[in-house]
Design a protein around this motif. Sequence first.
Motif, PDB file in Angstrom:
ATOM      1  N   GLU A  38      52.127  74.054 -48.822  1.00 16.09           N
ATOM      2  CA  GLU A  38      52.279  74.599 -47.116  1.00 16.09           C
ATOM      3  C   GLU A  38      51.857  75.775 -46.560  1.00 16.09           C
ATOM      4  OE1 GLU A  38      55.911  74.096 -43.822  1.00 16.09           O
ATOM      5  OE2 GLU A  38      55.755  73.323 -45.739  1.00 16.09           O
ATOM      6  N   ILE A  39      51.016  75.924 -45.815  1.00 18.77           N
ATOM      7  CA  ILE A  39      50.027  76.843 -45.021  1.00 18.77           C
ATOM      8  C   ILE A  39      50.422  76.497 -43.866  1.00 18.77           C
ATOM      9  CG2 ILE A  39      48.224  77.707 -44.525  1.00 18.77           C
ATOM     10  CD1 ILE A  39      46.484  76.688 -47.055  1.00 18.77           C
ATOM     11  N   SER A  40      51.727  78.054 -43.118  1.00 20.39           N
ATOM     12  CA  SER A  40      51.402  78.397 -42.206  1.00 20.39           C
ATOM     13  C   SER A  40      50.823  79.110 -41.309  1.00 20.39           C
ATOM     14  CB  SER A  40      52.907  78.335 -41.851  1.00 20.39           C
ATOM     15  OG  SER A  40      53.578  79.719 -42.169  1.00 20.39           O
ATOM     16  N   PHE A  41      50.377  79.247 -39.894  1.00 22.45           N
ATOM     17  CA  PHE A  41      49.899  80.111 -39.333  1.00 22.45           C
ATOM     18  C   PHE A  41      49.593  79.578 -38.016  1.00 22.45           C
ATOM     19  CE2 PHE A  41      48.220  76.050 -38.671  1.00 22.45           C
ATOM     20  CZ  PHE A  41      47.514  75.471 -37.695  1.00 22.45           C
ATOM     21  N   ASP A  42      49.912  81.015 -37.518  1.00 18.99           N
ATOM     22  CA  ASP A  42      50.002  80.856 -35.578  1.00 18.99           C
ATOM     23  C   ASP A  42      49.356  79.625 -34.748  1.00 18.99           C
ATOM     24  OD1 ASP A  42      50.558  81.523 -32.717  1.00 18.99           O
ATOM     25  OD2 ASP A  42      51.305  83.582 -33.337  1.00 18.99           O
TER      26      ASP A  42
END
Length: 127
Positions: free
Chosen positions: A28-32
């Motif tokens: 999982e990749i989280s970003f703003d």
Amino acid sequence: MALGQTTSVAVVARGVTDAAGLREYDVEISFDPRGVRMDEVAAGPAFVDPNLGDTLFYKLDEKQGKLLLVAYRSVLPDPAGDVEMAFLSLTGLKLGTWPLNVTIHTLKSGDGHIVPAAGMAGAVSVK
């Protein structure tokens, strides 16, 4: 990258040393989403089957800034070393440095073992 421009970022599992190689992954990749927009997601070359095509599945929640990537290989041998798992196409929306945080749920070898991995992370600078 410049404001409004698009760049490609590789998601790489570095130093896969399992003799059976990397067969599947779930990350999982989280970003703003205020700083960058996720425009496209593509499988790395090891996760494109000549008969089946792309074996990468993904779910993007642009509002929350979350990308779930799941892929598997159906062709042997499985890759070792530095394995390009996916490529992300991102557009810079706001000036600043925007982290890409990666949570590894699963990296498995061809014989079903968990492939050890160090944490993964990166950032995109919009200038």
